[in-house]
Write a protein that holds these residues in place. Structure first.
Motif, short mmCIF file in Angstrom:
data_model
loop_
_atom_site.label_atom_id
_atom_site.label_comp_id
_atom_site.label_asym_id
_atom_site.label_seq_id
_atom_site.Cartn_x
_atom_site.Cartn_y
_atom_site.Cartn_z
N GLU A 1 0.75 1.71 7.24
CA GLU A 1 0.62 2.11 8.65
C GLU A 1 0.11 3.54 8.77
O GLU A 1 -0.73 3.84 9.61
CB GLU A 1 1.96 2.01 9.37
CG GLU A 1 2.35 0.65 9.84
CD GLU A 1 3.59 0.73 10.68
OE1 GLU A 1 3.52 0.30 11.85
OE2 GLU A 1 4.63 1.21 10.19
N LYS A 2 0.66 4.42 7.92
CA LYS A 2 0.25 5.82 7.95
C LYS A 2 -1.22 5.96 7.52
O LYS A 2 -1.98 6.70 8.14
CB LYS A 2 1.17 6.62 7.03
CG LYS A 2 1.08 8.09 7.18
CD LYS A 2 2.13 8.77 6.32
CE LYS A 2 1.97 10.26 6.40
NZ LYS A 2 2.89 10.97 5.53
N TRP A 3 -1.62 5.25 6.48
CA TRP A 3 -2.99 5.30 5.99
C TRP A 3 -3.98 4.77 7.03
O TRP A 3 -5.07 5.31 7.19
CB TRP A 3 -3.08 4.50 4.69
CG TRP A 3 -4.47 4.36 4.16
CD1 TRP A 3 -5.21 5.31 3.52
CD2 TRP A 3 -5.31 3.21 4.27
NE1 TRP A 3 -6.44 4.82 3.19
CE2 TRP A 3 -6.53 3.52 3.65
CE3 TRP A 3 -5.13 1.94 4.80
CZ2 TRP A 3 -7.58 2.62 3.56
CZ3 TRP A 3 -6.18 1.05 4.72
CH2 TRP A 3 -7.37 1.39 4.10
N MET A 4 -3.57 3.73 7.75
CA MET A 4 -4.44 3.15 8.78
C MET A 4 -4.49 4.01 10.05
O MET A 4 -5.29 3.73 10.95
CB MET A 4 -3.97 1.74 9.13
CG MET A 4 -4.16 0.73 8.02
SD MET A 4 -3.46 -0.88 8.40
CE MET A 4 -4.48 -1.39 9.76
N GLY A 5 -3.64 5.00 10.15
CA GLY A 5 -3.63 5.86 11.32
C GLY A 5 -2.84 5.31 12.48
O GLY A 5 -3.00 5.77 13.61
N LEU A 6 -1.99 4.34 12.23
CA LEU A 6 -1.19 3.76 13.31
C LEU A 6 0.03 4.61 13.64
O LEU A 6 0.55 4.55 14.75
CB LEU A 6 -0.74 2.35 12.92
CG LEU A 6 -1.85 1.33 12.68
CD1 LEU A 6 -1.28 0.02 12.18
CD2 LEU A 6 -2.64 1.12 13.96
#
Length: 122
Positions: free
Chosen positions: A74-79
Motif C-alpha cells: 500500500e505504501k509503495w503504491m502511494g495509497l
C-alpha cells in the motif's frame, strides 16, 4: 470496528494518511480497515475454532502478513503515507492488540450466552 476507530485516531493525530478513499463524505478509514482486515481475522477465528488450532499463533501470522506484506505494498503504491516515526512494526502490534481485545470480547459473550442458555434450560 476497533481497527476503524484506531485508524481514525491515527489519521487525526497525523501518523497515517490515506491518499484515496471511497467518497469525500465517508470517513477515510473505510477502506482496508473496514473490509479486508476484519474479514480476514473472522475467517482465521472460524478456521481455528473448527479445526482446533491455536488462535494466537494463527492471528500473529496473519498480523505479520498484513503488516509486513500488505502495508508496504500500500505504501509503495502511494495509497497510504506514514509520518511522525510511526512504522509498520507499530501496525503489527496494533493488529495483535486489537485482535486479542476482539477475541477476549468474543469469548466473554460466548460464555455469557452459554451460561444464560444453561440457566434457561434448568
Amino acid at each position: 470496528m476497533l481497527w476503524t476507530y484506531t485508524d481514525l485516531i491515527l489519521i487525526r493525530q497525523g501518523y497515517v494518511d490515506h491518499r484515496y478513499f471511497l467518497t469525500p463524505f465517508l470517513p477515510q478509514a473505510l477502506g482496508i480497515t473496514a473490509s479486508l482486515i476484519p474479514v480476514s481475522f473472522m475467517l482465521v477465528y472460524q478456521y481455528c475454532l473448527n479445526q482446533d488450532k491455536p488462535f494466537i499463533i494463527w492471528t500473529t501470522g496473519l498480523s505479520a502478513i498484513l503488516a509486513f506484506v500488505f502495508a508496504p505494498i500500500e505504501k509503495w503504491m502511494g495509497l497510504v503515507s506514514i509520518y511522525k516515526g510511526f512504522t509498520i512494526v507499530h501496525l503489527f502490534f496494533i493488529d495483535i492488540v486489537i485482535t486479542m481485545i476482539s477475541y477476549g470480547l468474543t469469548k466473554f459473550f460466548v460464555r455469557f450466552y452459554t451460561a444464560r442458555q444453561s440457566n434457561l434450560d434448568n
